[in-house]
Design a protein around this motif. Structure first.
Motif, mmCIF file in Angstrom:
data_model
loop_
_atom_site.group_PDB
_atom_site.id
_atom_site.type_symbol
_atom_site.label_atom_id
_atom_site.label_comp_id
_atom_site.label_asym_id
_atom_site.label_seq_id
_atom_site.Cartn_x
_atom_site.Cartn_y
_atom_site.Cartn_z
ATOM 1 N N GLU A 4 72.780 32.464 40.450
ATOM 2 C CA GLU A 4 72.785 31.002 40.377
ATOM 3 C C GLU A 4 74.200 30.535 40.071
ATOM 4 O O GLU A 4 74.882 31.050 39.202
ATOM 5 N N GLY A 5 74.660 29.557 40.826
ATOM 6 C CA GLY A 5 76.008 29.040 40.634
ATOM 7 C C GLY A 5 77.028 29.682 41.561
ATOM 8 O O GLY A 5 78.101 29.148 41.754
ATOM 9 N N GLU A 6 76.711 30.845 42.141
ATOM 10 C CA GLU A 6 77.602 31.518 43.092
ATOM 11 C C GLU A 6 77.088 31.248 44.498
ATOM 12 O O GLU A 6 76.291 32.004 45.035
ATOM 13 N N LEU A 7 77.541 30.163 45.102
ATOM 14 C CA LEU A 7 77.056 29.779 46.419
ATOM 15 C C LEU A 7 78.047 30.240 47.478
ATOM 16 O O LEU A 7 79.199 29.817 47.468
ATOM 17 N N PRO A 8 77.603 31.090 48.398
ATOM 18 C CA PRO A 8 78.515 31.568 49.434
ATOM 19 C C PRO A 8 78.813 30.475 50.457
ATOM 20 O O PRO A 8 77.973 29.631 50.743
ATOM 21 N N ASP A 9 80.022 30.494 50.992
ATOM 22 C CA ASP A 9 80.396 29.576 52.067
ATOM 23 C C ASP A 9 80.119 30.208 53.427
ATOM 24 O O ASP A 9 79.961 29.504 54.418
ATOM 25 N N ALA A 10 80.094 31.551 53.469
ATOM 26 C CA ALA A 10 79.877 32.265 54.727
ATOM 27 C C ALA A 10 79.148 33.572 54.447
ATOM 28 O O ALA A 10 79.324 34.178 53.394
ATOM 29 N N LEU A 11 78.317 33.974 55.417
ATOM 30 C CA LEU A 11 77.602 35.249 55.336
ATOM 31 C C LEU A 11 77.691 35.940 56.689
ATOM 32 O O LEU A 11 77.690 35.282 57.731
ATOM 33 N N GLY A 25 68.704 24.161 40.244
ATOM 34 C CA GLY A 25 67.581 23.251 40.376
ATOM 35 C C GLY A 25 67.630 22.078 39.418
ATOM 36 O O GLY A 25 68.205 22.156 38.346
ATOM 37 N N LEU A 26 67.019 21.000 39.857
ATOM 38 C CA LEU A 26 66.811 19.814 39.022
ATOM 39 C C LEU A 26 65.424 19.252 39.307
ATOM 40 O O LEU A 26 65.234 18.049 39.407
ATOM 41 N N ALA A 45 65.800 32.886 59.938
ATOM 42 C CA ALA A 45 64.562 32.327 59.398
ATOM 43 C C ALA A 45 64.816 31.945 57.941
ATOM 44 O O ALA A 45 65.523 32.654 57.224
ATOM 45 N N VAL A 46 64.243 30.823 57.519
ATOM 46 C CA VAL A 46 64.469 30.294 56.171
ATOM 47 C C VAL A 46 63.153 30.247 55.405
ATOM 48 O O VAL A 46 62.132 29.796 55.936
ATOM 49 N N GLU A 47 63.182 30.715 54.158
ATOM 50 C CA GLU A 47 62.042 30.603 53.249
ATOM 51 C C GLU A 47 62.555 30.101 51.913
ATOM 52 O O GLU A 47 63.629 30.505 51.469
ATOM 53 N N TRP A 48 61.788 29.243 51.259
ATOM 54 C CA TRP A 48 62.143 28.725 49.936
ATOM 55 C C TRP A 48 61.191 29.272 48.887
ATOM 56 O O TRP A 48 59.996 29.419 49.139
ATOM 57 N N GLN A 49 61.739 29.540 47.706
ATOM 58 C CA GLN A 49 60.924 29.864 46.537
ATOM 59 C C GLN A 49 61.304 28.853 45.467
ATOM 60 O O GLN A 49 62.482 28.758 45.086
ATOM 61 N N ARG A 50 60.325 28.104 45.033
ATOM 62 C CA ARG A 50 60.580 27.085 44.019
ATOM 63 C C ARG A 50 59.766 27.416 42.781
ATOM 64 O O ARG A 50 58.628 27.848 42.877
ATOM 65 N N GLY A 51 60.351 27.223 41.618
ATOM 66 C CA GLY A 51 59.675 27.520 40.366
ATOM 67 C C GLY A 51 60.122 28.852 39.797
ATOM 68 O O GLY A 51 60.885 29.593 40.417
ATOM 69 N N MET A 52 59.647 29.144 38.592
ATOM 70 C CA MET A 52 60.039 30.362 37.879
ATOM 71 C C MET A 52 58.831 31.258 37.650
ATOM 72 O O MET A 52 57.716 30.766 37.457
ATOM 73 N N SER A 53 59.087 32.533 37.625
ATOM 74 C CA SER A 53 58.057 33.470 37.202
ATOM 75 C C SER A 53 57.966 33.384 35.678
ATOM 76 O O SER A 53 58.858 32.837 35.013
ATOM 77 N N SER A 64 63.166 22.754 31.069
ATOM 78 C CA SER A 64 64.382 23.027 31.843
ATOM 79 C C SER A 64 64.023 23.250 33.306
ATOM 80 O O SER A 64 62.945 23.734 33.633
ATOM 81 N N SER A 65 64.929 22.888 34.183
ATOM 82 C CA SER A 65 64.691 23.024 35.615
ATOM 83 C C SER A 65 64.900 24.463 36.066
ATOM 84 O O SER A 65 65.799 25.149 35.590
ATOM 85 N N ALA A 66 64.088 24.877 37.002
ATOM 86 C CA ALA A 66 64.190 26.216 37.565
ATOM 87 C C ALA A 66 65.106 26.202 38.778
ATOM 88 O O ALA A 66 65.152 25.207 39.504
ATOM 89 N N PRO A 67 65.825 27.296 39.012
ATOM 90 C CA PRO A 67 66.601 27.363 40.240
ATOM 91 C C PRO A 67 65.646 27.429 41.442
ATOM 92 O O PRO A 67 64.498 27.845 41.306
ATOM 93 N N GLU A 68 66.128 26.989 42.582
ATOM 94 C CA GLU A 68 65.389 27.143 43.829
ATOM 95 C C GLU A 68 66.090 28.243 44.604
ATOM 96 O O GLU A 68 67.310 28.308 44.637
ATOM 97 N N ARG A 69 65.319 29.119 45.227
ATOM 98 C CA ARG A 69 65.920 30.223 45.976
ATOM 99 C C ARG A 69 65.649 30.038 47.459
ATOM 100 O O ARG A 69 64.520 29.809 47.865
ATOM 101 N N ILE A 70 66.714 30.162 48.237
ATOM 102 C CA ILE A 70 66.576 30.129 49.685
ATOM 103 C C ILE A 70 66.810 31.558 50.177
ATOM 104 O O ILE A 70 67.793 32.199 49.803
ATOM 105 N N ALA A 71 65.860 32.053 50.976
ATOM 106 C CA ALA A 71 65.983 33.379 51.575
ATOM 107 C C ALA A 71 66.329 33.188 53.044
ATOM 108 O O ALA A 71 65.628 32.470 53.767
#
Length: 108
Positions: A4-11, A25-26, A45-53, A64-71
Motif C-alpha cells: 500500500e502506498g507503492e503505486l507502480p507507473d509501469a508494469l 482506501g477511503l 483482466a481486472v479484478e477488485w478486492q475491497r475490504g479487509m480480512s 479505519s478504511s481498508a485498502p482496495e486491491r486491484i489484480a
C-alpha cells in the motif's frame, strides 16, 4: 504485489502473470477506486478486492478504511493504459485521486 502506498507507473507482464496493487482506501468516507482501460483492453483482466480480512483488521483502529486491491492479469500480448480514479459514486466533478499504470504484456 505492491505494498500500500507503492503505486507502480509501469508494469511488464507475461501472458498468465498476475500483479496486485494495494490502493489507499477511503471507503469509510464513501470513496471507491474504479478503472478505465484503453489500448489493447483484451490484454489485461481486472479484478477488485475491497475490504479487509479478519487478520488484516487486527490492530487497526475501529472505523479505519481498508485498502482496495486491484489484480491485473495478463491475458494476451499488447499494451494497456489503466487509469485509476478514486471518487464517491454519487458525486460529479473531478476525482479525489488518480493514478495511471502503463502495462506491456509479452507472450509467455
Amino acid at each position: 504485489m505492491s505494498a500500500e502506498g507503492e503505486l507502480p507507473d509501469a508494469l511488464r507482464l507475461s501472458v498468465g502473470e498476475r500483479h496486485e496493487v494495494a490502493m489507499p482506501g477511503l471507503g469509510t468516507a464513501g470513496y471507491r477506486w474504479d478503472e478505465e482501460l484503453t489500448g489493447d483492453a483484451g490484454a489485461v483482466a481486472v479484478e477488485w478486492q475491497r475490504g479487509m480480512s479478519a487478520e488484516e483488521a487486527r490492530g487497526r483502529p475501529v472505523g479505519s478504511s481498508a485498502p482496495e486491491r486491484i489484480a491485473l492479469t495478463a491475458t494476451a500480448p499488447g499494451h494497456v493504459t489503466v487509469r485509476l480514479s478514486q471518487r464517491r459514486p454519487w458525486e460529479s466533478g473531478p476525482p479525489r485521486a488518480e493514478h495511471t499504470i502503463e502495462i506491456d504484456v509479452t507472450p509467455p
